[in-house]
Design a protein around this motif. Sequence first.
Motif, mmCIF file in Angstrom:
data_model
loop_
_atom_site.group_PDB
_atom_site.id
_atom_site.type_symbol
_atom_site.label_atom_id
_atom_site.label_comp_id
_atom_site.label_asym_id
_atom_site.label_seq_id
_atom_site.Cartn_x
_atom_site.Cartn_y
_atom_site.Cartn_z
ATOM 1 N N GLY A 1 9.423 -5.423 13.017
ATOM 2 C CA GLY A 1 8.359 -6.469 13.006
ATOM 3 C C GLY A 1 7.546 -6.302 11.385
ATOM 4 O O GLY A 1 8.166 -5.009 10.728
ATOM 5 N N LEU A 2 6.142 -6.751 11.508
ATOM 6 C CA LEU A 2 5.415 -6.747 10.171
ATOM 7 C C LEU A 2 4.131 -6.130 10.312
ATOM 8 O O LEU A 2 3.533 -6.058 12.133
ATOM 9 C CB LEU A 2 4.821 -7.726 10.081
ATOM 10 C CG LEU A 2 6.053 -8.901 8.848
ATOM 11 C CD1 LEU A 2 5.837 -10.449 8.675
ATOM 12 C CD2 LEU A 2 6.761 -7.848 8.355
ATOM 13 N N VAL A 3 4.067 -5.323 10.295
ATOM 14 C CA VAL A 3 1.915 -4.336 10.477
ATOM 15 C C VAL A 3 1.294 -4.401 9.727
ATOM 16 O O VAL A 3 1.688 -4.281 8.340
ATOM 17 C CB VAL A 3 2.402 -3.222 11.460
ATOM 18 C CG1 VAL A 3 2.596 -2.277 10.862
ATOM 19 C CG2 VAL A 3 1.422 -3.099 11.693
ATOM 20 N N GLN A 4 -0.227 -4.872 9.856
ATOM 21 C CA GLN A 4 -0.762 -4.875 8.212
ATOM 22 C C GLN A 4 -1.502 -3.385 8.719
ATOM 23 O O GLN A 4 -1.695 -2.936 8.969
ATOM 24 C CB GLN A 4 -1.788 -6.177 8.105
ATOM 25 C CG GLN A 4 -2.387 -5.800 7.565
ATOM 26 C CD GLN A 4 -3.909 -6.653 7.215
ATOM 27 O OE1 GLN A 4 -3.207 -8.410 6.734
ATOM 28 N NE2 GLN A 4 -5.328 -6.785 7.248
ATOM 29 N N VAL A 5 -1.392 -2.786 6.951
ATOM 30 C CA VAL A 5 -1.952 -2.000 6.377
ATOM 31 C C VAL A 5 -2.753 -1.605 5.506
ATOM 32 O O VAL A 5 -2.601 -2.571 4.612
ATOM 33 C CB VAL A 5 -0.554 -0.503 6.103
ATOM 34 C CG1 VAL A 5 -1.207 1.038 4.989
ATOM 35 C CG2 VAL A 5 0.465 -0.177 6.607
ATOM 36 N N VAL A 6 -4.302 -1.021 5.640
ATOM 37 C CA VAL A 6 -5.201 -0.936 5.438
ATOM 38 C C VAL A 6 -4.849 0.076 3.398
ATOM 39 O O VAL A 6 -4.961 1.231 4.181
ATOM 40 C CB VAL A 6 -6.283 -1.040 6.041
ATOM 41 C CG1 VAL A 6 -7.642 -1.666 4.883
ATOM 42 C CG2 VAL A 6 -6.414 -1.544 6.948
ATOM 43 N N ILE A 7 -5.442 -0.537 2.354
ATOM 44 C CA ILE A 7 -5.019 0.638 1.727
ATOM 45 C C ILE A 7 -6.596 1.147 1.823
ATOM 46 O O ILE A 7 -7.849 1.010 0.996
ATOM 47 C CB ILE A 7 -4.858 -0.147 0.118
ATOM 48 C CG1 ILE A 7 -3.365 -0.654 0.287
ATOM 49 C CG2 ILE A 7 -4.856 0.932 -1.191
ATOM 50 C CD1 ILE A 7 -3.147 -1.031 -0.867
ATOM 51 N N PRO A 8 -6.756 2.870 1.801
ATOM 52 C CA PRO A 8 -8.431 3.512 1.096
ATOM 53 C C PRO A 8 -8.816 2.876 0.213
ATOM 54 O O PRO A 8 -7.596 3.055 -0.867
ATOM 55 C CB PRO A 8 -7.355 5.091 1.888
ATOM 56 C CG PRO A 8 -6.371 5.436 1.275
ATOM 57 C CD PRO A 8 -5.607 3.271 1.153
ATOM 58 N N GLN A 9 -9.854 3.284 0.048
ATOM 59 C CA GLN A 9 -10.209 2.796 -0.715
ATOM 60 C C GLN A 9 -11.088 3.620 -2.044
ATOM 61 O O GLN A 9 -11.621 3.719 -3.144
ATOM 62 C CB GLN A 9 -11.127 0.903 -1.351
ATOM 63 C CG GLN A 9 -10.112 0.184 -0.857
ATOM 64 C CD GLN A 9 -9.056 -0.723 -2.022
ATOM 65 O OE1 GLN A 9 -9.936 -0.358 -2.805
ATOM 66 N NE2 GLN A 9 -7.788 -0.742 -1.567
ATOM 67 N N ASP A 10 -11.189 4.525 -1.064
ATOM 68 C CA ASP A 10 -12.195 5.349 -1.321
ATOM 69 C C ASP A 10 -11.467 6.470 -2.058
ATOM 70 O O ASP A 10 -10.315 7.176 -2.534
ATOM 71 C CB ASP A 10 -12.538 6.234 -0.055
ATOM 72 C CG ASP A 10 -11.784 6.608 0.857
ATOM 73 O OD1 ASP A 10 -11.042 5.650 1.034
ATOM 74 O OD2 ASP A 10 -12.017 7.738 1.545
ATOM 75 N N GLU A 11 -12.456 7.263 -3.402
ATOM 76 C CA GLU A 11 -11.896 7.692 -3.793
ATOM 77 C C GLU A 11 -11.318 9.501 -3.843
ATOM 78 O O GLU A 11 -10.248 9.654 -4.298
ATOM 79 C CB GLU A 11 -12.843 8.977 -4.929
ATOM 80 C CG GLU A 11 -13.488 8.750 -6.495
ATOM 81 C CD GLU A 11 -12.548 8.299 -7.287
ATOM 82 O OE1 GLU A 11 -11.055 9.202 -7.632
ATOM 83 O OE2 GLU A 11 -12.501 6.590 -7.589
ATOM 84 N N SER A 12 -11.522 9.860 -2.412
ATOM 85 C CA SER A 12 -11.015 10.999 -1.471
ATOM 86 C C SER A 12 -9.437 10.130 -1.394
ATOM 87 O O SER A 12 -8.532 11.542 -1.850
ATOM 88 C CB SER A 12 -11.156 11.968 -1.091
ATOM 89 O OG SER A 12 -12.032 10.421 0.259
ATOM 90 N N ALA A 13 -9.369 9.257 -1.206
ATOM 91 C CA ALA A 13 -7.489 8.901 -1.554
ATOM 92 C C ALA A 13 -6.676 7.895 -2.185
ATOM 93 O O ALA A 13 -6.196 7.205 -1.968
ATOM 94 C CB ALA A 13 -7.661 8.056 -0.147
ATOM 95 N N ALA A 14 -7.185 8.951 -3.789
ATOM 96 C CA ALA A 14 -6.943 8.082 -4.841
ATOM 97 C C ALA A 14 -5.422 7.726 -5.030
ATOM 98 O O ALA A 14 -4.954 6.985 -5.316
ATOM 99 C CB ALA A 14 -7.112 8.413 -6.106
ATOM 100 N N SER A 15 -4.687 9.556 -4.257
ATOM 101 C CA SER A 15 -3.041 9.216 -4.423
ATOM 102 C C SER A 15 -2.594 8.429 -3.364
ATOM 103 O O SER A 15 -1.538 7.893 -4.045
ATOM 104 C CB SER A 15 -2.800 10.616 -3.644
ATOM 105 O OG SER A 15 -3.592 11.314 -3.426
ATOM 106 N N VAL A 16 -2.981 8.562 -2.668
ATOM 107 C CA VAL A 16 -2.652 7.489 -1.364
ATOM 108 C C VAL A 16 -2.647 5.782 -2.052
ATOM 109 O O VAL A 16 -1.697 5.102 -2.324
ATOM 110 C CB VAL A 16 -3.445 7.236 0.246
ATOM 111 C CG1 VAL A 16 -2.674 6.659 1.091
ATOM 112 C CG2 VAL A 16 -3.458 9.031 0.643
ATOM 113 N N LYS A 17 -3.973 5.559 -2.235
ATOM 114 C CA LYS A 17 -3.916 4.422 -3.329
ATOM 115 C C LYS A 17 -3.177 4.040 -3.974
ATOM 116 O O LYS A 17 -1.893 2.871 -4.364
ATOM 117 C CB LYS A 17 -5.737 4.495 -3.841
ATOM 118 C CG LYS A 17 -5.485 2.481 -3.864
ATOM 119 C CD LYS A 17 -6.968 2.067 -4.217
ATOM 120 C CE LYS A 17 -7.178 1.088 -5.328
ATOM 121 N NZ LYS A 17 -8.609 0.964 -5.431
#
Length: 653
Positions: free
Chosen positions: A87-103
């Motif tokens: 199935g499908l699941v929604q993932v929230v992309i982090p917006q804060d500076e500290s998570a820039a690499s994940v974003k």
Amino acid sequence: MFSCWLSRLYWALSKPTGRTKPLIWGSLSRSLVLSSQRRIPELSSFVARTNTCGELRSSHLGQEVTLCGWIQYRRQNIFLVLRDFNGLVQVVIPQDESAASVKKILCEAPVESVVQVSGIVISRPPGQENPKMPTGEIEIKVKTAKLLNSCKKLPFEIKDFLKKTEALRLQYRYLDLRSSQMQYNLRLRSQMVMKMREYLCNLHGFVDVETPTLFKRTPGGAKEFVIPSREPGKFYSLPQSPQQFKQLLMVGGLDRYFQVARCYRDEGSRPDRQPEFTQIDIEMSFVDQTGIQSLIEGLVQYSWPNDKDPVVVPFPSMTFAEALAGYGTDKPDTRFGMKIVDISDVFRNTEVRFLQDALSKPQGTVKAICIPEGAKYLKRKDIESIRKSAADRFKQEVLPVFLKASRNWNSPVGKLIMEEQGLQLIRLLEVQEEDVVLLTAGEREKACSLLGKLRLECADLLEAGGVVLRDPALFSFLWVVDFPLFLPKEENPKELESAHHPFTAPHPSDVHLLYTEPQKVRSQHYDLVLNGSEIGGGSIRIHDAELQRYILATILKEDVKLLSHLLQALDCGAPPHGGIALGLDRLMCLITGAPSIRDVIAFPKSFRGHDLMSNAPDSIPPEELKPYHIQVSWPTDPEAEKSSLNHPCHPES
Ligand code: ASP
């Protein structure tokens, strides 16, 4: 979409095992029963995820999860929807500076790239739940993300609503398999096969035996694929079924055999066939026709998905002669009526010339079907095209007759019939005001077979007009029995061929006819039909070598030397035996409602027998053919050759 089809699938197949008869060896029996009672599969064992995307619900709130899946889509670089088989699941992309690499990873990876994300399951803010998504109450607050592989090329998007040509789907089958429909079809297939194994092996003591695929040419039956060998002029053949081996297993005392068997038939382009296909192949010793039928009814019932209406057993049964007379085919679709009715007696003194002519000949009959509300749903052009195709394809005349004489537009014969024989027709065919009767005359079998085809064509026309004739939720099983042992060969009707295969035993009460009127002998052959498709067939076999030799040599004029191994085996104390094979692809196609058997096979061949993904069959350089002592004799007119392989109304697929 992906909704909750997987849970439906597990639920569909998770009924208790029912009867658990102990096997001969106590300890083996105990361990088999235990393993078959394990019902909820562990979907994330041994791998780099903690959960599947589709399984997450509010009950997982606060849990730290790791998911692996494909990027289905992204919204405003804030949300990303991740998909796996479940199935499908929604993932929230982090917006804060500290998570820039994940974003960066999650925003730059193209759609259909495969990623691993870890994070916490949180509730969606009030008002932002998505009731259409089974995971719609939650989302994943991502902490880390890894790009496992980026998708650089995407010939089509994996969205169920996007229509793709079948040729494109087959060319990129590995992508097509990501669709929820293909996932559902293949997983249901796997689970049903599992239940069948369980039923056969664990509940009834069958033994799963593999038989060879490199075999030799066998007489009768379908055309076989030929495999060159290194011995000059010697070839293997791919078996059209494990028929001989399963009989030999009976001689060998493996008295309950089954196999999920791959079969090969070089039958050219046929819409619902594949050059290689799968059978649930079964053979038993000391069994009769009713034994095999009960076994199969139990097998179908046991493996049947729970989300469909339960299968009712025993299945109804009809003789071959009844099937032909009532439905014009040996595989009647019994979900609807419109049966063929013999109306010859109504026309014994008719004035109508073509009916008179037909009835004056031996085997001459007048037959009809009544199309309910045909006058309402069948257009004049439909009737014209039915008549034209009957004349062109079958050299038969078809007459439409409407209840109200005034409706028999431009058909003086129809008017005449309604005036003279109307009342009898109304009674025999139970004609109602808006119905139309299609009438034909001629030799019995030809008339029935034409009306059988028209019955199905008219059913399509009525359904195109909105009438529900064949309820898609209805599964109508039927045994067809008492087939003739032999049928006249199409190309030379004076010679006989086996209606099933040459190993089928004659009906005990007809054996004496073998030596006088073999065409009248009935056989112990039975077919299983589902919704008008043959999904299985089998027979009680000949276990007497003398009788087998007589049928092969004298009646079928086959070269018995090719089967000397089998004849010898029958002479070594072969037990009485019989069996059946179910066509797994066709069965799955009907159960899933797929438009083609290709949709229930992971890597099918195209309509013309090609693998559009790898381009098989492919050419081989002459030096590689040398060890096989074969040479290609190229057709003088390759274009003509190509077009003879092509089917006029089907593209590659
Ligand atoms: N081998 C047969 C077939 O493939 C089935 C059978 O007689 O068991 O049709």
